[in-house]
Each structure stands twice: as structure tokens, then as C-alpha cells.
Design a protein around this motif. Structure first.
Motif, PDB file in Angstrom:
ATOM      1  N   PHE A 191       4.389 -15.759   0.823  1.00  0.00           N
ATOM      2  CA  PHE A 191       3.084 -15.170   0.575  1.00  0.00           C
ATOM      3  C   PHE A 191       2.176 -15.247   1.801  1.00  0.00           C
ATOM      4  CE2 PHE A 191      -0.221 -13.602  -2.182  1.00  0.00           C
ATOM      5  CZ  PHE A 191       0.500 -12.950  -3.143  1.00  0.00           C
ATOM      6  N   ASP A 240      -7.832 -10.575   7.362  1.00  0.00           N
ATOM      7  CA  ASP A 240      -7.016  -9.379   7.144  1.00  0.00           C
ATOM      8  C   ASP A 240      -5.747  -9.628   6.331  1.00  0.00           C
ATOM      9  OD1 ASP A 240      -8.673  -7.643   8.349  1.00  0.00           O
ATOM     10  OD2 ASP A 240      -7.614  -7.554  10.264  1.00  0.00           O
ATOM     11  N   LEU A 268      -4.766  -8.205   2.600  1.00  0.00           N
ATOM     12  CA  LEU A 268      -4.507  -6.764   2.478  1.00  0.00           C
ATOM     13  C   LEU A 268      -3.051  -6.439   2.816  1.00  0.00           C
ATOM     14  CD1 LEU A 268      -5.478  -3.635   2.798  1.00  0.00           C
ATOM     15  CD2 LEU A 268      -5.587  -4.261   5.200  1.00  0.00           C
ATOM     16  N   LEU A 315      -0.550  -7.631   0.206  1.00  0.00           N
ATOM     17  CA  LEU A 315      -0.565  -6.812  -1.008  1.00  0.00           C
ATOM     18  C   LEU A 315       0.266  -5.551  -0.806  1.00  0.00           C
ATOM     19  CD1 LEU A 315      -1.950  -7.055  -3.707  1.00  0.00           C
ATOM     20  CD2 LEU A 315      -3.833  -5.696  -2.830  1.00  0.00           C
ATOM     21  N   TYR A 362       3.986  -6.365  -0.650  1.00  0.00           N
ATOM     22  CA  TYR A 362       4.497  -6.743  -1.976  1.00  0.00           C
ATOM     23  C   TYR A 362       4.779  -5.482  -2.800  1.00  0.00           C
ATOM     24  CZ  TYR A 362       4.856 -10.103  -5.891  1.00  0.00           C
ATOM     25  OH  TYR A 362       5.283 -10.897  -6.905  1.00  0.00           O
ATOM     26  N   ILE A 363       3.806  -4.563  -2.790  1.00  0.00           N
ATOM     27  CA  ILE A 363       3.984  -3.331  -3.562  1.00  0.00           C
ATOM     28  C   ILE A 363       5.153  -2.523  -2.990  1.00  0.00           C
ATOM     29  CG2 ILE A 363       2.902  -1.187  -4.296  1.00  0.00           C
ATOM     30  CD1 ILE A 363       0.219  -2.576  -4.172  1.00  0.00           C
ATOM     31  N   THR A 395       8.464  -3.902  -3.986  1.00  0.00           N
ATOM     32  CA  THR A 395       8.772  -3.733  -5.399  1.00  0.00           C
ATOM     33  C   THR A 395       9.160  -2.293  -5.710  1.00  0.00           C
ATOM     34  OG1 THR A 395       7.164  -5.434  -5.847  1.00  0.00           O
ATOM     35  CG2 THR A 395       7.960  -4.191  -7.710  1.00  0.00           C
TER      36      THR A 395
END
Lengths: 371, 297, 555
Positions: free
Chosen positions: B39, B223, B226, B229, B232-233, B236
Motif C-alpha cells: 500500500f 501525492d 492518489l 488508488l 489499485y483500480i 483490479t
């Protein structure tokens, strides 16, 4: 004999230790999170003023980070109130001020801030003193300069989705309409947006003749840079973030041609006098360039020290003095309007395309309403 | 929107997507090697940006290719940081539940973020340009040299990573460990070494992304979130654990957010991205492409 | 929490905390304590979904923030008073959780994480941009302090006490949801979801309940926060709130509510203690967090040792009741995976008291058949009847409760539960788990952790669980694999006893010397079809069966 001299020595010791640590002025500002740039300036201004003028009074600054949450600010304030200070420097983030004010009000401790959020002086808690002109001052200056000096008829506005951005946008929207040049385009930009081209593209379709910005530092620089990369040569009138030397440092001087900004002051633009001394001292102490937030907070704390020199000891005395006196600061003259708004002047600075230091083009004094 | 504007926006979206792709690629490499989500990947991108700024004076303004010359150095330093990162935030909790890694990397990310804030200050900073010089104008289309350089660099790094993992002995060993560490150990591969190497590679890629983004989009200590995220998207929708999927997912996101923002607004683009993501998860509960990962969080 | 030792620890801790709050804490210390209490409530809630069920929800911060907004808007816009604002704060996130639960809870691990993250991001966008209602980024201000009648809980000690009373409430809710058999069920569901379903545990109902409860407690915490701070801004919906709650839960200890409270106390106080590090205080905070994760593998709760259940006596267990006998009938069942036909029109019957052997080479469809019988996969054609009831395509927990249970090739167990607890998890009310443990021949090991059992004992445990779940028909997938002679003999004796008691047993195994003497009848599958059927002796001689094993005689 011995006992007497011992008692004298002890008293002297106690007295020096008391004067040496007469009072700690809490400085509760956001030095982490998205407002850390502005918060750091605020801290530096306060610390410099205390170091410069407060030593004789035994004043000391204790800095506490508030982060960006109201909760963090409340915790920092509760911590500071343990020592029963006679005043505190408080965050420039409006939501944090709104959370701290009721507590400061109950404790009877005045808060000195440079927050621009209109509401903090409107909720009827007479313990706040704002040393930075609010949106109702600087946005009027920005709007008037746009129309009167730059001849804008079709302004476009890009603003941030933060508290700062939303309140400023509300003011600009209303003022521009009242002044007869309503916005032809408006876009809200999140602080994390990196690519400004989508907004610029749509903005151009609205055929504006001027770009108004009300963004934080990074976004301001991104918009200007990408607009100039796209050969958009429209004049840009930015919010106070643009006057910050760190913002200008992100851009090349030639990209700054045709860029102006509102601000309370622009310390680095003043080549002589007391402001210049301040700038030099600030550079030497912190290794960075001062901005208007730093100078405003410096002035605010200087006024606090003036109050103390005038004999105000308790928090209530400090508040009464701040509320009823005027003070000639470096940036402007400060005087409360009855609600705690101390700053009523604004400047507009412009870049010439050659230097990263802007020139003060116009001063707006005692701004109230759109007049 | 004119055709020119459309092309311009598509280019921007691609350039942004290419940088996201590097981030997502690193994310998947760690995911496969360690079976856990890193992460701190976003914070490592930010760190890459600041490392570029810190080492930029070494090259100076004179050269025509400051960023390009710095790239190997930045990637090397970030690779070292990656190996250290693996030993601090991953190996001590390796045998535990995967969520322990999730939280340990969050903690490491916090350290990086606040260290950057304390060391470099809160102001956004501009990194060195990859190529000096501004750009060329073709008709009404202004092409930024930076953008082209970002895309070319990203493409080279992504294909280089693909070739390295697919064609070299070390790359194959890394993949073998990712698939089955015990089996790999049984045939004489040292899993710890390969996992360390995977972290180094992944974080070198994050560092490269940091450098690539730092000039055009600046870099500031906050920063990281952002980038995380978006990666991660991307990972997926691209199928958890697929290298190719991560790259495709990242490009899709880059183009989607730029194009939709240009047609509607940033707000709509962002809301639509999450809404579509949720709709996709309802109808295709395991991503657009079938997943390949050994382990999950 | 049900054992005396952790009860004592809890009591001592609570008294120490109360003494500190009453006599030693100033305004600031009380405020920090209040914050810790608020986050403890959110963390106790988060523990339900994340710690207990193992689902990495990234929406707990969102529920917290929604609770704050609901309470703030309730007070400012609707003029609600104190208890009602808390109710609003609980209700709004609970409703959202209930709404999204059905599509979201069926997602696997990281997809679930991302979906909950997406929802949290959308909530943040709404709060920031729907300025007319939420006040936008400026948020809501002037949320009144908590007052009811003449009592004021605005700040200081009264607020601290109120918040910690709510912590007590949250602990009670959490305890009620996880104590006794409920907790055992949840543990089984997290560690062995397939087995849980195959034993009749209604996983989706439990997940739903826990997800909504986690949202409710998150919302309660948020509502208290709104009153305590007086301002609600989109900051309460930011990702860092979730990170904080997640870190508290992990550092406290995943499954111990006391740990969640300790985690909250520690993580709220840490940055305050580190203030002297000035610009670096959050760097130190992050490093401390990292160190805590590395050096406290079982969290703060682990420092107090694992709570031990008192050993249970199994000797005087009553004889278990036998279930109503059912005949299992499989009629022309087929199953395809993509283009591959795994089962092609397979029919069989299994009478009560009968042991039916199912043989066939690897990939012949044996496990697929068991998966269809137990409802883990749905057949593409044909019918499955249990007695008169049609169980074709029903969910696993329905089939299990109808009386058909299965075991797994690789035993699916909750390693931290003892043998007795594992069985207790699925034992019907009024029945004795100990009796089932004894019946399965595990009374010597009743208080051992399932995770430490040897393979043979695990197989017996699976059978004991199936019996406890009320199975009349057992489908056992290679129970004798890896067993030695003695263990096989024990297992054979157990199965014989069960058959004599009226259970129908479908027995898959490759070990013909184990299976053939035991089975009443044998069916041989090859490439998804029944190629031979009859007495063990007949099938062993059947050329089709021999051929199925590539020409080798299964004997």
C-alpha cells in the motif's frame, strides 16, 4: 542573615525563571496535509515575530501541528489551553477555526488567525482576530482588477473543491455578477487533479476573455503551465496562491507573462523599508521566501505583542485591546471592524514575464462590499 | 470538441496512463512475488519524485537530456530503497496474515510521506525535465516533448520489464518463486533473494514513474494516496495479478479520466469511474480479465 | 471474554481507566481519552467485519463519516435532540450497509476491498460537492454539544463518561454477536467458508448481520465525534480515518474487542506523546506503528495471552439422537465446465444404512459429484432428491440442513478452535457436541486445537462435525487418504457403526483394500459417466472398471 540572603537569592531565582518563561504562545497550524504549505508560512511568521519582539516579555512559541481535520485542531487547542495562554495563533483552515472557536470562547482565549473563511467572524464568538483580508476583501479586489484594469467581460473561473476554493468561488460568482461581468465558465478542481487540459479545453469553448483562478499553489501552477503550453494566451488573474514565491518557482518566468494575482501583500516585491528587513530576516531564519500569509501572521503576532507592551496581561485584556486599537503592521494597518476582521486592504501583483518576483500593480484599501 | 482538441486530450490521457501503468506494474510484481498488497506504492512514486529532485543538481542544467540521464540513477537508488523496504516492511511479517503486510506497508508509507514533508517542505516541487526544450507545434496541435518522452520511456520500461521477467534466467526464477515459493526453493532458487529483487524492481519502476511525473505534474508529499488508488483500480480491472492487465487497466483509467473530464467535468469523471467500477464488480465480480494471482489480500 | 482471566483483565483495565479519568486527567487528557473512546467504538465495529469475518472492508471510515454527517444534519437541519441524533448516526450508515451488502458481500477478498473503497470515495465526492446539503468542503459547523434535559455531556468528564459508556455498549453488542456458539460459527465461517456452508452455517446471513453491525458502530462513533468536535467536514470521510481504524484493529489484535480498545487508546495517544519530535512527530508515529506490527504478532491483546476455554469433560456425554433416515437419489445429473463435460447423466441411489463406494480415476468426476450433491456447484441437468425433497441447485447450507453433509479432500477447519469447539459450532440446540466428539472417537483430543491434529484425526473431526450438523447422509471425499493400517481400521469401524445407526454413506476412495470390504455397493465413474455398478466383487471384475484405471486391475 544567611536565611535572609538565601531568601533573596531564591526570590531572584524564581523571578528570573518566571520572566524567562513568562508565557508560551501556542501556534496551532497545519504543517502536515494539503494545507501544509500555507500553514508552514503561518507558523514561520508567528515564530519570527515572537522571536523578534517577544523575547523581552519572555514570550516563547510552541508549535503544534493541527493536520487538516477539525478534530486535530480541537485536540491541539485543548492541549494549548492547559497552560492558560493569553492568546493563541490558530489555523488558517476555516473548518478547524469553526471547531476551535466555541472552545476558545468558553475558555476566554483570543485566537489570531489568517484564515480567509468568511464564517469564522460571522458566528458571533468575539474571540477571533483575522489578520488576513477575507474573501469579501480580496475577491472584490480580484474582481475589480479583472474588470477595471484588464477589461474582462467574459471571465472564466477555475476553483478548488476545498473549503478555501468553494467559499472564494461563491464570492467571485456573486461579485462578478454584481459588477456586470458574470462568469461564462466555471469548473471545480480537486486538489489531486494533475491534468488541467480537460478543464482548459472546455473553458476555451466558452470563449472567455480572462481566466480567474482560485486554487491552491500546485494547481495554480499546473493550470498556468498547461495553458501556456497550449498557447492559451489569455490574461490570468489568480488567487493569493500565485503570489507565493514557491508557486512562481514552479514556472518559468516567460510562462508567467500576463499573470496577475490578488493577495494581502507581497513581501518579496517590496525592495526597501521594513518589509525588506522582514524578508531578509525571514530568509535567514527559514531558508525560504516569505509570502503574504507569513507577513500577515507576523503582523498579527506583532500586534499581540504591542497589546502586551501596552499592559494587556490577561486573555480578556488582550482581546479588548485587539478589538479596540489599530495597529500599523508591515503589510497594512489593522483595525477590527467589530467582528474581529482586522485586515481590509488587498493588493494585486503582476508578473512581467522576465522575473519570478511580481510587481505590486494596485493597492485596494478599506475594501468593503463591491465598492 | 474539435478533432485537434480530442487528439490533444487523448495524448494527455495516454501519457498519464503510461505513468500509471508503471506504478500498477510495480504493484503487480510485488503482489505476485509477495502475495500481498504494497500500500506504500503511491508514496514510493512520490519518493521517486523527490529523489529525482535531490539528485538533479548532479547533472546540472547544461545537458539536453537531464531527466533521461538521471533515470538510471533514480531507478538504481529506488531499487536499493526497494530492497530495504522489503527487509523492513515485508520480511518481518511475511509469515503472517496478508493484512499484516497491508498495514505494515501503510505504516511505511506514512513514514515516507512525513519524512518528505519534513525534509523537502510542503511546497510542490518541479522535477527535472526528461528532455529540455518545450515542444513542437504541428498545425494547431502542440505536442509537448515531455509528453512524448514520458510515453516512450514508459513503453521502453514496460516492455523491458516484460522481457526481463519472461526471457531472462533471473526473471524466470522470480516468476517461479511467485508461483510456488516452496517448489522453487526445492529446485534451488532462493525465494528470499528473488522476493527482494522483485521489490527492488517494483520500486525502481515506481521511482521511474515518480521522475516521469515530477516535471509535468510536480511532486508534493501528499501525492501518494492518489497514485495508490489509481494503481489499485487498474490492477483490479485488469485481472488481479496480471502484468498485461495492469498495464491495460492503467491506460484505460488514464484515458477515461482525461476524456470524460474533457466532455463533462472532473466531478463527473471521478464519480463515473467509481460507479463504473462498482457496476463492473456487480456483473463481473472478478475483474475484466481472468485473474492469475496465486494469493489474495 | 467469557473466561475469568480476561474478564479480570478487563475489569482491572476499566477501573484503572476510570480512576485516571476521574482523578488525574485534565481537560486535554480527557479530550484525548474521549477521542480514543470514539475510535474504540469504530474499531470494535470494524473488528466484526474485518477481524471476525476476515473481510477487508475499506468502508469503515465512510460509515464513521456518514454517522457524523447524519448526526450533524439531524441536529442542525431537522432539529433533532441528543438521543435521536445518535440514532440518525447509527441508522444512515446501517441503511447504506444493508443496501450494498447483497452485491458487495459476495465479492471475493480484494474485489470486496475495492468495492467498499469505491463506495467510500463516492460518499466523499457527495459530501464535498453537494454543497446545498452538506455545506461542501466547509462542512457543517455549530453541531450542538450533547445535552438532555438538565444534563450536559458537552465536554470534559461528562462527555468522556458518556463516550466510554458507549464503548461499553459496543463491547456488549460485539460480545453478544460473538460469544458462545455464535462466535464458533463465525470462526468456522472465516477460516473454512466452504465447510461452514456444507455444515449448514448460513454465511450470507452472518456476513450481512456483521457488516450492518460494523456500519452501525462506525456510525455511532461518527455521531459522537460530530457532537464532540462540533464541526463535520469531508475530512471525516477521508481515507486516513479508515487507515487509523484498521491500524487500531490490527495492533490491538484481530479478534479481541479488548485489543481494539487498547489499540484505540494507544494510537490516539501516540502522536500526542511524540509532539516533542516537532516536524518529525508523524515520522516517528509511522515508525512506531510499523514496529508494533512487527513485534506484536498477535497484537496488544496477545500480550495478555490467549484466553483459554476451560476443558470440557466428555465422559458423561449422552448418546446422540439419530437423524430421520433419508434416501439420496441422483437422477441423470450432468455438469459442464466451459466446453468440458465433467459429469454426463449420472444416476445413483443411496439408501439409509448403506455404504456406497464411488471409485474412478483422477478427473473422472467424483469430487464434482460431491460438489453438486452438497450444493457448492449447480448441476446443468438432472435432479437430486433427499427423501422426497428436491435439493437440486439449492444453496449448500440448505442442503446441509436438509440432512446431507460432506467432508473435503483437504480438511476445511478453523485451526484455532479446539475439536470440541469445532463441533459445537454446528451442533443444534439441546444436543451435545461432546457426545458427537465421543461418537467420532475423538474424546481424547477434545480440547486440542484443530490446527494441531494429525491428518487422521482431522478426518474424524470432519465426520463428527457432519453428524453434529444433523447429517443423515454423509458424502466423504477420500477420508482414508494418507492413513496407516490402524487408522484405516478405526475409520472403517466408525463408518460401519454409523451405517448401522441408519446413516447413508457415499464413500470416495482410491484405496480399494479399504473401500471394497466396507462398501455394500460400488459405482465406478470414468470421464463423467457411470461405467460399472454393483457389488464390490462384481465391479472389481468389471472390464469397464478395470479399463477405467488404464488397464490395471483396481485390486
Amino acid at each position: 542573615m544567611f536565611l535572609k540572603s538565601a531568601a533573596v537569592a531564591l526570590t531572584a531565582l524564581l523571578a528570573t525563571s518566571l520572566t524567562a518563561k513568562a508565557e508560551t504562545i501556542p501556534v496551532l497550524v497545519p504543517i502536515t496535509g494539503f494545507l501544509s504549505l500555507e500553514g508552514t508560512s503561518q507558523r514561520n511568521g508567528a515564530v519570527l515575530a515572537i522571536e523578534r519582539y517577544g523575547k523581552d516579555l519572555g514570550l516563547d512559541a510552541e508549535v503544534t501541528d493541527t493536520g487538516t481535520s477539525p478534530e486535530g485542531a480541537v485536540t491541539a487547542l485543548r492541549r494549548a489551553l492547559e497552560d492558560k495562554p493569553s492568546a493563541a495563533v490558530a489555523s488558517m483552515l476555516g473548518t478547524q477555526m469553526l471547531a476551535m472557536l466555541p472552545i476558545a470562547g468558553r475558555a476566554g482565549v483570543p485566537l489570531l488567525t489568517v484564515s480567509g473563511t468568511a464564517k469564522i467572524t460571522e458566528i458571533g464568538i468575539p474571540w477571533v482576530f483575522r489578520f488576513f483580508p477575507g474573501d469579501s476583501v480580496v475577491k472584490v479586489a480580484q474582481a475589480r482588477y479583472a474588470i477595471e484594469e484588464l477589461g474582462a467581460k467574459r471571465p472564466a473561473l477555475l476553483h478548488q473543491t476545498t473549503a478555501y476554493g468553494q467559499s472564494g468561488a461563491e464570492h467571485l460568482r456573486r461579485i462578478m455578477r454584481e459588477l456586470g461581468a458574470p462568469l461564462v465558465f466555471e469548473e471545480a478542481i480537486d486538489i489531486s487533479v494533475k491534468d488541467m487540459l480537460p478543464a482548459l479545453t472546455r473553458m476555451q469553448e466558452a470563449k472567455p476573455d480572462l481566466i480567474l483562478l482560485h486554487l491552491h499553489s500546485g494547481s495554480t501552477a499546473l493550470v498556468i503551465r498547461q495553458a501556456r503550453d497550449q498557447n492559451i494566451a489569455l490574461p490570468i488573474l489568480a488567487g493569493s496562491a500565485m503570489h507565493q514565491p514557491t508557486t512562481a518557482a514552479l514556472l518559468e518566468p516567460k510562462q508567467l507573462a500576463g499573470v496577475c494575482a490578488e493577495s494581502a501583500s507581497s513581501p518579496i516585491s517590496e525592495p526597501e523599508g521594513q518589509v525588506e528587513d522582514f524578508t531578509a530576516e525571514y530568509r535567514a531564519r527559514f531558508g525560504t521566501e516569505p509570502d503574504a500569509f507569513a507577513l500577515a501572521q507576523y503582523d498579527g503576532v506583532s500586534m499581540l505583542i504591542a497589546a502586551k507592551n501596552a499592559g494587556a496581561r490577561t486573555a480578556a485584556e488582550v482581546r479588548d485591546w485587539l478589538a479596540s486599537n489599530s495597529y500599523d503592521g508591515l503589510a497594512m494597518t489593522y483595525k477590527s471592524d467589530g467582528k474581529g476582521n482586522m485586515a481590509h486592504d488587498a493588493v494585486v501583483v503582476c508578473y512581467d514575464g522576465k522575473s519570478a518576483v511580481p510587481v505590486i500593480k494596485r493597492r485596494y484599501e478599506n475594501v468593503s462590499g463591491v465598492k | 470538441m474539435t478533432a485537434i482538441a480530442f487528439t490533444q486530450i487523448l495524448l494527455n490521457g495516454l501519457a498519464l496512463g503510461a505513468a500509471y501503468a508503471l506504478i500498477a506494474l510495480g504493484f503487480v510484481i510485488v503482489l505476485n512475488a509477495a502475495g500481498a498488497v504494497n500500500f506504500a506504492q503511491g508514496e514510493l512514486v512520490m519518493a521517486g519524485g523527490f529523489v529525482s529532485i535531490a539528485v538533479a543538481p548532479l547533472i546540472g542544467e547544461a545537458t539536453a537530456l537531464p531527466g533521461l540521464l538521471l533515470l538510471p540513477l533514480v531507478m538504481g537508488l529506488m531499487g536499493l530503497m526497494g530492497a530495504g523496504f522489503a527487509w523492513i516492511a515485508y520480511f518481518p511479517v511475511r509469515k503472517r496474515h496478508q493484512v499484516a503486510v497491508f498495514v505494515s506497508t501503510i505504516a511505511a508509507g506514512l513514514v515516507l510521506q512525513h519524512l518528505a514533508n519534513a525534509l523537502f517542505g510542503a511546497a510542490p516541487r518541479a522535477g527535472p525535465p526528461l528532455i529540455s526544450g518545450n515542444g513542437l507545434t504541428v498545425g494547431a496541435l502542440s505536442i509537448s516533448l515531455q509528453q512524448i518522452a514520458v510515453m516512450v520511456c514508459a513503453a521502453v520500461l514496460i516492455s523491458g520489464t516484460g522481457l526481463f521477467l519472461g526471457r531472462t534466467q533471473t526473471g524466470r526464477q522470480m516468476r517461479a518463486v511467485a508461483q510456488d515459493p516452496e517448489m522453487a526453493a526445492a529446485i534451488g532458487i532462493r525465494p528470499k533473494r528473488m522476493i527482494t529483487l522483485s521489490f527492488a524492481l517494483a520500486i525502481a519502476l515506481a521511482g521511474a514513474a515518480g521522475l516521469l511525473l515530477s516535471n509535468q505534474f510536480f511532486v508534493s508529499p501528499n501525492d501518494g494516496g492518489l497514485f495508490m488508488l489509481k494503481a489499485y483500480i487498474a490492477v483490479t480491472i485488469g485481472g488481479w495479478g496480471r502484468l498485461d492487465g495492469a498495464v491495460i487497466g492503467a491506460l484505460l483509467i488514464g484515458i477515461f479520466e482525461t476524456l470524460v473530464a474533457a466532455l463533462t467535468s472532473y466531478l463527473v469523471a471521478e464519480a463515473l469511474l467509481y460507479a463504473l467500477l462498482l457496476i463492473m464488480l456487480v456483473f463481473r465480480p472478478s475483474g475484466l480479465l481472468p485473474e492469475r494471482a496465486r494469493a489474495r489480500v | 471474554m467469557s473466561d475469568p482471566r480476561s474478564r479480570l483483565a478487563l475489569g482491572v483495565a476499566a477501573i484503572a481507566l476510570a480512576l485516571y479519568a476521574l482523578f488525574f486527567a485534565g481537560d486535554y487528557a480527557l479530550h484525548v481519552l474521549t477521542r480514543a473512546g470514539i475510535y474504540a467504538i469504530a474499531a470494535i465495529g470494524y473488528q466484526l467485519i474485518f477481524g471476525r469475518l476476515g473481510a477487508l472492508s475499506l468502508a469503515q471510515g465512510c460509515f464513521f463519516g456518514l454517522g457524523a454527517y447524519a448526526a450533524g444534519l439531524g441536529a442542525l437541519e431537522l432539529g433533532l435532540g441528543f438521543p435521536l441524533t445518535l440514532a440518525a448516526g447509527v441508522l444512515l450508515p446501517s441503511l447504506l450497509a444493508a443496501l450494498i451488502a447483497i452485491p458487495v458481500l459476495r465479492l471475493a477478498s480484494h474485489y470486496f476491498a475495492l468495492a467498499t473503497l469505491g463506495i467510500a470515495q463516492l460518499a466523499l465526492l457527495v459530501a464535498t460537492n453537494w454543497t446545498d446539503v452538506t455545506g461542501g468542503a466547509n462542512g457543517l459547523y455549530g453541531v450542538p454539544p450533547i445535552e438532555t434535559g438538565t444534563l450536559s455531556f458537552g465536554h470534559g468528564l461528562p462527555l468522556t463518561l458518556l463516550v466510554w459508556a458507549c464503548v461499553g455498549l459496543a463491547l456488549t453488542v460485539s460480545h453478544r454477536m460473538t460469544a458462545g456458539q455464535r462466535g464458533l460459527k463465525v470462526e468456522t465461517l472465516r477460516e473454512a467458508p466452504l465447510a461452514a456452508a456444507a455444515l449448514g452455517i448460513d454465511g450470507s446471513a452472518i456476513r450481512f448481520r456483521f457488516f450492518v453491525a460494523s456500519a452501525a458502530l462506525g456510525g455511532l462513533a461518527g455521531a459522537l465525534q460530530a457532537h464532540a468536535v462540533g464541526v463535520v467536514s469531508p475530512d471525516v470521510l477521508q481515507f486516513h480515518v479508515l487507515v487509523l481504524i484498521l491500524a487500531m484493529t490490527v495492533i490491538g489484535g484481530r479478534a479481541s474487542p479488548l485489543g481494539a480498545v487498547l489499540g484505540a487508546l494507544l494510537l490516539v495517544h501516540l502522536p500526542e506523546w511524540f509532539r516533542d519530535f516537532a516536524d518529525y512527530y508523524l515520522v516517528v508515529y509511522g515508525a512506531a506503528l510499523l514496529a508494533a506490527i512487527i513485534f506484536l504478532p498477535r497484537g496488544l491483546a496477545g500480550l495478555f495471552g490467549k484466553s483459554e476455554m476451560p476443558p470440557v469433560e466428555t465422559a458423561d456425554a449422552e448418546a446422540p439422537r439419530d437423524p430421520a433416515p433419508h434416501t439420496l437419489s441422483v437422477e441423470t445429473v450432468s455438469k459442464r465446465f466451459g466446453g468440458v463435460t465433467a459429469l454426463d447423466s449420472v444416476s445413483l441411489t443411496l439408501a439409509p444404512g448403506e455404504i456406497l463406494g464411488l471409485i474412478g480415476p483422477n478427473g473422472s468426476g467424483k469430487t464434482t459429484l460431491v460438489n453438486l450433491l452438497s450444493g457448492i456447484d449447480k448441476p446443468d441437468g438432472g435432479r437430486i432428491l433427499l427423501g422426497d425433497a428436491d435439493i437440486t441447485g439449492k444453496p449448500p447450507e440448505y442442503i446441509a440442513r436438509s440432512g446431507l453433509c460432506r467432508s473435503f479432500q483437504h480438511p476445511q477447519i478453523a485451526p484455532d478452535l479446539t475439536v470440541l469447539e469445532s463441533v459445537e459450532a454446528v451442533t443444534a440446540e439441546g444436543e451435545s457436541a461432546a457426545a458427537r466428539v465421543t461418537e467420532a472417537g475423538l474424546s481424547d483430543r477434545a480440547n486440542e486445537n484443530a490446527g494441531t491434529l494429525p491428518p487422521a484425526a482431522l478426518k474424524h473431526l470432519e465426520i463428527a462435525r457432519a453428524l453434529a450438523a444433523g447429517a443423515s447422509v454423509l458424502a466423504l471425499d477420500e477420508p482414508a487418504a494418507g492413513m496407516n493400517e490402524v487408522e484405516r481400521a478405526n475409520l472403517a469401524a466408525l463408518l460401519k457403526r454409523l451405517a448401522d445407526a441408519g446413516h447413508g454413506i457415499l464413500l470416495i476412495d482410491h484405496a480399494m483394500d479399504f473401500l471394497l470390504p466396507l462398501a455394500d455397493r460400488v459405482i465406478c465413474l470414468s470421464a463423467g459417466r457411470v461405467v460399472a455398478e454393483g457389488t464390490p466383487a462384481d465391479v472389481a471384475r468389471d472390464p469397464a472398471a478395470i479399463n477405467a484405471y488404464f488397464g490395471e486391475s483396481p485390486l
